[in-house]
Write an enzyme that holds these catalytic residues in place. Sequence first.
Site: not given
Ligand code: NDP
Length: 284
Positions: A21-22, A50, A55, A196
Site C-alpha cells: 500500500t505504499w 501490508d 506511509y 515488480l
Molecule cells: P512494486 O514492485 O509492488 O511495484 C509497484 C508498481 O507496480 C506500481 O507503479 C504499480 O502501478 C505497478 N504495478 C502493479 N501491478 C502491476 C502489473 N500487473 N503490471 C504492471 N505494473 C503493475 O513496488 P513497491 O515498492 O510498491 O513494493 C510493494 C509493497 O512493498 C509496497 O507498496 C509496500 O507495502 C512494501 N514496501 C516495503 C518496504 C519496506 O521497507 N519494508 C519498502 C518498499 C515497499 P499502479 O499503482 O498504477 O497499479
Amino acid sequence: MAKRMVTLPDGTILPAIGQGTWLIGENPSKRKQEISTLRLGVELGMTVIDTAEMYGEGSTEELVGDGIKDIRDQVFLISKVYPHNAGGASITRSCEQSLKRLKTDRLDLYLLHWRGRVPLSETVEGMERLVEAGKIRRWGVSNLDTADMKELFGIAKGGNCIINQVLYHLGSRGIEVDLLPWQKAHSIPIMAYSPLAQAGALRRELVDDPVVKDIAAQLCISPFQLLLAWCIQNDDVLAIPKASTEEHVRQNAAVSEIDFTQNDLNRLDAVFPKPSRKVPLDII
Ligand code: NDP
C-alpha cells in the site's frame, strides 16, 4: 495447478501474493478507486495487506481502515513501526495509533520497519508486550540482513520473529546467497517487497529483456506478471505487489497459479543470475 501458499512458523497458512500500500491514500482524488481495487484484491484472494505508520504519515492506514471495515475478518492485516518508535512506551503508542487509523482492535502482524538506534532487545520486549495485550497477533521485522537476524535470534524471545520483509525481485537476488537459506533453516518466510521492481522503475531492463518477454509470451502473461510469478516460485516467499488499478490487481491475482518449467528458470538464471557471493541487503 494449485494456488501458492506460504506457511508461517506458527502454522498459519497465507496466500503467496498479498497487497502492498505504499503511496496509496495520499491523493484524495484517487481514494475511491484505491479502496475499490484493494477490496477487489481481497475478493480475488490477496487477503494479506501490508501498510505502515510511515506511509502518508498515517493517511494510508486511514484509507486501508476505511476500505476493509466491513471485511476485517477476511484480511491478514500488517503494519510497521518506525525504528525510532520501536521501544519503550513509544511502540505501544504507535501501535495504538495504527489500530485507531485502521479501525480495528488488533493487527495480525506488526513489523519493525528497519533497524534503527533502539536496541533489538527493547523492540522484542515491546512486541511481546503487545502480543500479551492482544493488540498484535504476532510480530516480525523488515530490512534485516543475515547478521541482524542472527543477533535477533540470540536475544531472549527474539526467535518469536515470524517473518522478515525485504526487497526481492529477479534483478535483486542477493538474499538467495545467505539470508534466504538461513531463514529457510529457521522456518521463517521472506516477505518480498517491490517484487515488480516498482513496475521496472528500479530495473527497466528486466521487463525489456528478450528472454523475459519470450517466456512471458509462452505463458500468456505480461513481463510484469512474470516477475511476480518468479518471485513466489520459492515456497518460502510471499510477495506484496502494490497496485492501484483494477487491471493490475486482476493480473497480480492471476499469477498465483503459474508454474515455470526448469528450463524457464534456467534461462532466467542465465540472464539475471544470483550473485556468486554475499552482497549487502538491497534497501529502498
Ligand atoms: P512494486 O514492485 O509492488 O511495484 C509497484 C508498481 O507496480 C506500481 O507503479 C504499480 O502501478 C505497478 N504495478 C502493479 N501491478 C502491476 C502489473 N500487473 N503490471 C504492471 N505494473 C503493475 O513496488 P513497491 O515498492 O510498491 O513494493 C510493494 C509493497 O512493498 C509496497 O507498496 C509496500 O507495502 C512494501 N514496501 C516495503 C518496504 C519496506 O521497507 N519494508 C519498502 C518498499 C515497499 P499502479 O499503482 O498504477 O497499479
